[in-house]
Every structure is written in structure tokens, then in C-alpha cells.
Design an enzyme around this catalytic site. Structure first.
Site, PDB file in Angstrom:
ATOM      1  N   TYR A  36       5.110   1.299  -3.289  1.00  0.00           N
ATOM      2  CA  TYR A  36       6.275   1.166  -4.244  1.00  0.00           C
ATOM      3  C   TYR A  36       7.597   1.310  -3.607  1.00  0.00           C
ATOM      4  O   TYR A  36       8.640   1.453  -4.324  1.00  0.00           O
ATOM      5  CB  TYR A  36       6.047   2.025  -5.226  1.00  0.00           C
ATOM      6  CG  TYR A  36       5.711   3.772  -5.077  1.00  0.00           C
ATOM      7  CD1 TYR A  36       6.733   4.596  -4.691  1.00  0.00           C
ATOM      8  CD2 TYR A  36       4.343   4.025  -5.145  1.00  0.00           C
ATOM      9  CE1 TYR A  36       6.427   5.892  -4.239  1.00  0.00           C
ATOM     10  CE2 TYR A  36       4.042   5.389  -4.840  1.00  0.00           C
ATOM     11  CZ  TYR A  36       4.994   6.243  -4.429  1.00  0.00           C
ATOM     12  OH  TYR A  36       4.873   7.478  -4.005  1.00  0.00           O
ATOM     13  N   LYS A  37       7.708   1.686  -2.472  1.00  0.00           N
ATOM     14  CA  LYS A  37       9.084   1.805  -1.800  1.00  0.00           C
ATOM     15  C   LYS A  37       9.590   0.382  -1.357  1.00  0.00           C
ATOM     16  O   LYS A  37       9.840  -0.333  -2.105  1.00  0.00           O
ATOM     17  CB  LYS A  37       9.017   3.029  -0.793  1.00  0.00           C
ATOM     18  CG  LYS A  37       8.551   4.269  -1.232  1.00  0.00           C
ATOM     19  CD  LYS A  37       8.964   5.329  -0.359  1.00  0.00           C
ATOM     20  CE  LYS A  37       8.086   6.604  -0.544  1.00  0.00           C
ATOM     21  NZ  LYS A  37       8.696   7.335  -1.591  1.00  0.00           N
ATOM     22  N   ARG A  61      20.386  11.120  -0.042  1.00  0.00           N
ATOM     23  CA  ARG A  61      19.989   9.854   0.787  1.00  0.00           C
ATOM     24  C   ARG A  61      20.184   8.596   0.325  1.00  0.00           C
ATOM     25  O   ARG A  61      20.271   8.242  -0.772  1.00  0.00           O
ATOM     26  CB  ARG A  61      18.142  10.062   0.634  1.00  0.00           C
ATOM     27  CG  ARG A  61      17.684  11.192   0.886  1.00  0.00           C
ATOM     28  CD  ARG A  61      15.984  11.009   1.131  1.00  0.00           C
ATOM     29  NE  ARG A  61      15.257  10.514  -0.066  1.00  0.00           N
ATOM     30  CZ  ARG A  61      14.212  10.088  -0.158  1.00  0.00           C
ATOM     31  NH1 ARG A  61      13.405  10.259   0.739  1.00  0.00           N
ATOM     32  NH2 ARG A  61      13.888   9.688  -1.401  1.00  0.00           N
ATOM     33  N   ASP A 108       1.650   9.132   8.278  1.00  0.00           N
ATOM     34  CA  ASP A 108       1.910   8.892   6.995  1.00  0.00           C
ATOM     35  C   ASP A 108       3.245   7.811   6.941  1.00  0.00           C
ATOM     36  O   ASP A 108       4.058   8.258   7.554  1.00  0.00           O
ATOM     37  CB  ASP A 108       2.250   9.957   6.013  1.00  0.00           C
ATOM     38  CG  ASP A 108       2.836   9.579   4.782  1.00  0.00           C
ATOM     39  OD1 ASP A 108       3.186   8.663   4.262  1.00  0.00           O
ATOM     40  OD2 ASP A 108       2.652  10.528   3.880  1.00  0.00           O
ATOM     41  N   PHE A 145       6.443  15.588   4.327  1.00  0.00           N
ATOM     42  CA  PHE A 145       6.616  15.356   2.957  1.00  0.00           C
ATOM     43  C   PHE A 145       5.687  16.474   2.408  1.00  0.00           C
ATOM     44  O   PHE A 145       4.555  16.554   2.876  1.00  0.00           O
ATOM     45  CB  PHE A 145       6.245  13.979   2.423  1.00  0.00           C
ATOM     46  CG  PHE A 145       6.548  13.914   0.900  1.00  0.00           C
ATOM     47  CD1 PHE A 145       8.053  13.535   0.555  1.00  0.00           C
ATOM     48  CD2 PHE A 145       5.630  14.042   0.050  1.00  0.00           C
ATOM     49  CE1 PHE A 145       8.078  13.300  -0.821  1.00  0.00           C
ATOM     50  CE2 PHE A 145       5.890  13.753  -1.343  1.00  0.00           C
ATOM     51  CZ  PHE A 145       7.182  13.260  -1.633  1.00  0.00           C
TER      52      PHE A 145
HETATM   53  C1  LIG Z   1       6.204  10.443   3.043  1.00  0.00           C
HETATM   54  C2  LIG Z   1       5.270  10.614   1.566  1.00  0.00           C
HETATM   55  N1  LIG Z   1       4.195  10.986   1.545  1.00  0.00           N
HETATM   56  C3  LIG Z   1       3.567  11.046   0.403  1.00  0.00           C
HETATM   57  C4  LIG Z   1       4.205  10.820  -0.772  1.00  0.00           C
HETATM   58  C5  LIG Z   1       3.199  10.966  -2.004  1.00  0.00           C
HETATM   59  O1  LIG Z   1       2.980   9.591  -2.408  1.00  0.00           O
HETATM   60  P1  LIG Z   1       2.123   9.731  -4.021  1.00  0.00           P
HETATM   61  O2  LIG Z   1       2.917  10.531  -4.853  1.00  0.00           O
HETATM   62  O3  LIG Z   1       2.155   8.143  -4.171  1.00  0.00           O
HETATM   63  O4  LIG Z   1       0.744  10.288  -3.741  1.00  0.00           O
HETATM   64  C6  LIG Z   1       5.595  10.330  -0.803  1.00  0.00           C
HETATM   65  C7  LIG Z   1       6.080   9.876  -2.058  1.00  0.00           C
HETATM   66  O5  LIG Z   1       7.186   9.756  -2.220  1.00  0.00           O
HETATM   67  C8  LIG Z   1       5.970  10.312   0.519  1.00  0.00           C
HETATM   68  O6  LIG Z   1       7.687   9.985   0.535  1.00  0.00           O
END
Ligand SMILES: Cc1ncc(COP(=O)(O)O)c(C=O)c1O
Length: 425
Positions: A235-236, A385, A210, A131
Site C-alpha cells: 500500500y506504499k 518524513r 522487511d 519498524f
Molecule cells: C517497515 C514496516 N514494516 C511493517 C509495517 C506494518 O505493516 P502492517 O501494518 O501492514 O502489518 C509497516 C507499516 O507501515 C512498515 O513500515
């Protein structure tokens, strides 16, 4: 129909729903429009009905009546209390997890904490499937540390997977930190995390995983796998609500050895001593920073309770059934229309979303949301997705969604939408 042999008709989907052990959980969510097919629980989970009353009580009684006294009646412990609930879903001990800050902030804290133990090693290893925020944080860390570190990104031939062996081959005596996602956000690919972690340790590297797209939907066994550091959002698939705080995990034996770079008062050993000198707390409290967002924290609890009740084993079982069913429907209905599969075919190698690609994916997504009552999401450059959340997604919804996607393409409904991107896709 009395067996599980795949059939392309809707009756088969209805049959699968009758066999679904988790079907009752759907009624525990707020579903105002039963015809709206929500396939974006991998971005923002649905609202559990219990969260509304729970939050109202917290606001009315704990904030309204209790006022500041509530900090001594449960608020101060909330990051640890919610962390304990998360720990049971990720194979960790309660004293190894806290819920605080965003995933991004936690990535920053933990990557620098890891590097505080890795003097002399100069390589950060990640991949092109990660990400962007994870990579931005590593780039920021590189910059902060004076540009002495190299950030190496493993390539992916197909944009879907990277063989575990490629990761193993890339870890060297110079690797300080391996930072990867499980599953990857676009293709939903699951690495062999145990093998990577073991190999990294043999060579002296540390690992930071992560789990944003995995927590609450794939089995995670941090202690058994020997993971050093981990983060993940709530939140997912944990349905904690927009921007709810993330979890962080630090293996117990590392907690007092690392430097946590955001030295705020909640990470002090005695926050209310108001000492002028920073003295880091012992244990996992060291990774806290500032005042916890109580309303957002408590909002996660009803969903965590529901997830524990459903059990990760049953959730994973249904997730595999749903994604496998969707891949079968993809072959029958979408591949002939020019879609390609953007996720692994092997169920053991993928999380709970299935990605499909099409040159017109963006406009197809727009048409699905605007006129077909299907909510997936779009990721650049051409990925649609489809997130399947085992606690509320049904087999019939999966079948209906595929038919509606098909209709958008066959009837060329997407053509009336502009290519221009909306701010959030
Ligand atoms: C795999 C992954 N890592 C990190 C994040 C970032 O999270 P945040 O915006 O809550 O810091 C996301 C957000 O969708 C994500 O999907």
C-alpha cells in the site's frame, strides 16, 4: 537553462520536470487537487485511476454475476497471480512469492518458520531503526518459545545509519535469525544487504528482510542476494490501497523444510478435501492461511502493471534524482532555519523518502496539512518524513513543498497548533 547544475530557483525545478522520463505516469493517478502536494506515498500511495474501473468490474461481474463460481474463475489463484507480478519487481521466481495477510502476520509466520530450522541457536538480531511491529513480533516469538531466545538490538549512534560492519560483527554462531528493514522506516537507510546476507549464511544464521519501504521503488534482487525470507507491503509505493495484503517470499529450497505456524486451510495441501488432519501444502502455498481478500488483492494489480511498465531501473533513477534535489534544497532553505537532515546524504544509502528533524516538527506537520496543502507525515519524536514517489511526485512539487515548510517556520504559523497528538500522524 540547459544542464543539470543545481540552482535554488523554481525555474530549475520546472526544467528538471521537462527532463523527467516518467512524467506521463502522473496522469494515471487520481489527482483531484493539483495544488495539494502529497509527500506521503511512503505511507499510503495515491489511487491509480485504472484501479477504480478494475475494482468495479470485479465487484459487478465477478461477485455480482459470477458469485461463488468466481473462486474457480481466477479468485483462488489471486494470491499466486499477484505474487507473480510482485516477484518480477524483487528478483524472485513466481513460485517463491504469494500476496496474503498483513506484513505483520507474515513477519510472524516467517520468523517462526525460520526458527523451526534453527534449533539450538538462541539469538535474534535486529536494530533500533527497525519498524516497531517487526520488534513486537520478535518479542512475541521470544515469549511463545518460552523465553529461551535473546533479542539483541543494534544501536545507532546518529539514529540514521548503522554501519554494515556493526551488523557483521554482531552475527555469531548463536545467531538464529537476522531481521532488518530495507530501507529503515524513519531515516530511509539502506544496508549493504548482499554483504549481510552472505555473512549471515557463512555463520549459519538465516535472514528475514522487511521491504515495506523499498518494494516498487528500490531495486531488490532476492535470488541474487541469496535472501532466505522477505516480506513487504503493497500500500506504499505499490499503491494497492489502505490495508492491501502484503507479499511474502520464501526461497524455494526452504519452503518444504520449514514449519509454518499458522496452519490454516488455505495452507493445506488439499483445502477442499476438508480433511480433518492438517497436511501442509508443498511449495509457497504452505504460507497461505485463510480466504484471500479478493477485492483488496485485485486492487493491487493495475498499479503493479504500471510499475512494471515504468521499470524499477527508471523508477530508482528518478527517486535518486528527486531525493538528491530535496537534500540540496534542504541545505539551501531548511538547514538555516534549524532543521537537521535525518536521512543519509549518500544517494546509494537511502530509499525514496527524506527525513528532516526540527524541535517543532509535530506542529510544523500540522500546519502543513491544515493550511499549506502539503501532506508529509510525522514520526516520533521530531521527524518530518517527506516521501517522494517517482511515479507522481514532480520536481516543482518538491521545490514548492520546501518553500511552504519554510513559510510555516519563518511566519511561525505552527505556533497556533496544539502539541497534542492526533491518533494517526
Ligand atoms: C517497515 C514496516 N514494516 C511493517 C509495517 C506494518 O505493516 P502492517 O501494518 O501492514 O502489518 C509497516 C507499516 O507501515 C512498515 O513500515
Amino acid at each position: 537553462m540547459n544542464n543539470l547544475t543545481f540552482d535554488t530557483g523554481r525555474a530549475y525545478a520546472a526544467y528538471r520536470d521537462t527532463q523527467d522520463e516518467l512524467s506521463a505516469f502522473r496522469s494515471e493517478f487520481v489527482i483531484d487537487d493539483p495544488d495539494l502536494i502529497y509527500l506521503d506515498g511512503n505511507s499510503l500511495g495515491r489511487l491509480p485511476a485504472a484501479t477504480i474501473g478494475y475494482l468495479q468490474t470485479t465487484i459487478r461481474e465477478e461477485w455480482g454475476s459470477g458469485l461463488v463460481r468466481s473462486w474457480n474463475q481466477g479468485w483462488s489463484e489471486a494470491p499466486r497471480r499477484v505474487g507473480k507480478m510482485v516477484s518480477s519487481l524483487i528478483g524472485a521466481a513466481p513460485d517463491e512469492v504469494v500476496v496474503c495477510d498483513s506484513t505483520t502476520t507474515n513477519l510472524y509466520k516467517l520468523s517462526l518458520a525460520a526458527l523451526s530450522l534453527q534449533q539450538g541457536r538462541r539469538e535474534l538480531l535486529s536494530d533500533v531503526l527497525n519498524f516497531p511491529t517487526d520488534l513486537y513480533i520478535l518479542q512475541g516469538v521470544q515469549h511463545l518459545l518460552g523465553g529461551q531466545h535473546i533479542l539483541r538490538l543494534l544501536p545507532s549512534q546518529d539514529g540514521i545509519v548503522i554501519p554494515t560492519q556493526h551488523v557483521l560483527d554482531a552475527i555469531t554462531q548463536n545467531t538464529a535469525l537476522v531481521s532488518l528493514s530495507y530501507p529503515t522506516f524513519k531515516s530511509g537507510y539502506l544496508y549493504d544487504i548482499e554483504t549481510i546476507t552472505r555473512h549471515a549464511h557463512q555463520v549459519g544464521a538465516l535472514v528475514l528482510w522487511d521491504f515495506c519501504h523499498g518494494v516498487g521503488v528500490v531495486p531488490i534482487e532476492l535470488e541474487r542476494w541469496g535472501v532466505d525470507f522477505a516480506v513487504g507491503c503493497t500500500y506504499k509505493y505499490l499503491n494497492g490501497g489502505p490495508g492491501s495484503p502484503a507479499f511474502l517470499y520464501v526461497r524455494r529450497d526452504l519452503q518444504n523444510r520449514v514449519i509454518q505456524p499458522l496452519t490454516g486451510w488455505w495452507g493445506h495441501q488439499a483445502p477442499f478435501a476438508f480433511d480433518l488432519d492438517y497436511k501442509p501444502a508443498q511449495g509457497i502455498n504452505r504460507f497461505l492461511v485463510g480466504s484471500p481478500p479478493i477485492l483488496s488483492l485485485v486492487a493491487i494489480e493495475p498499479s503493479l502493471e504500471m510499475t512494471q511498465r515504468a521499470g524499477i531501473t527508471r523508477i530508482r533513477q528518478k527517486s535518486i534524482q528527486l531525493t538528491s534535489y530535496l537534500v540540496d534544497l534542504f541545505d539551501a532553505y531548511l538547514a538555516p532555519l534549524g532543521f537537521t537532515l535525518g536521512s543519509p546524504r549518500q544517494p546509494q544509502q537511502r530509499g525514496s523518502h527524506v527525513s528532516v528533524s526540527h524541535p517543532e516538527s509535530y506542529r510544523i506537520t500540522r500546519a502543513l496539512i491544515e493550511e499549506m496543502k502539503v501532506v508529509p507525515d510525522f514520526r516520533q519524536p521530531d521527524t518530518l518524513r517527506l516521501g517522494l514517489a517517482p511515479l507522481y511526485t514532480t520536481f516543482c512539487e518538491t521545490w514548492d513543498a520546501v518553500q511552504r515548510i519554510r513559510q510555516v517556520v519563518v511566519e511561525e504559523r505552527y505556533k497556533k497548533y496544539s502539541e497534542e497528538r492526533l491518533p494517526v500522524t
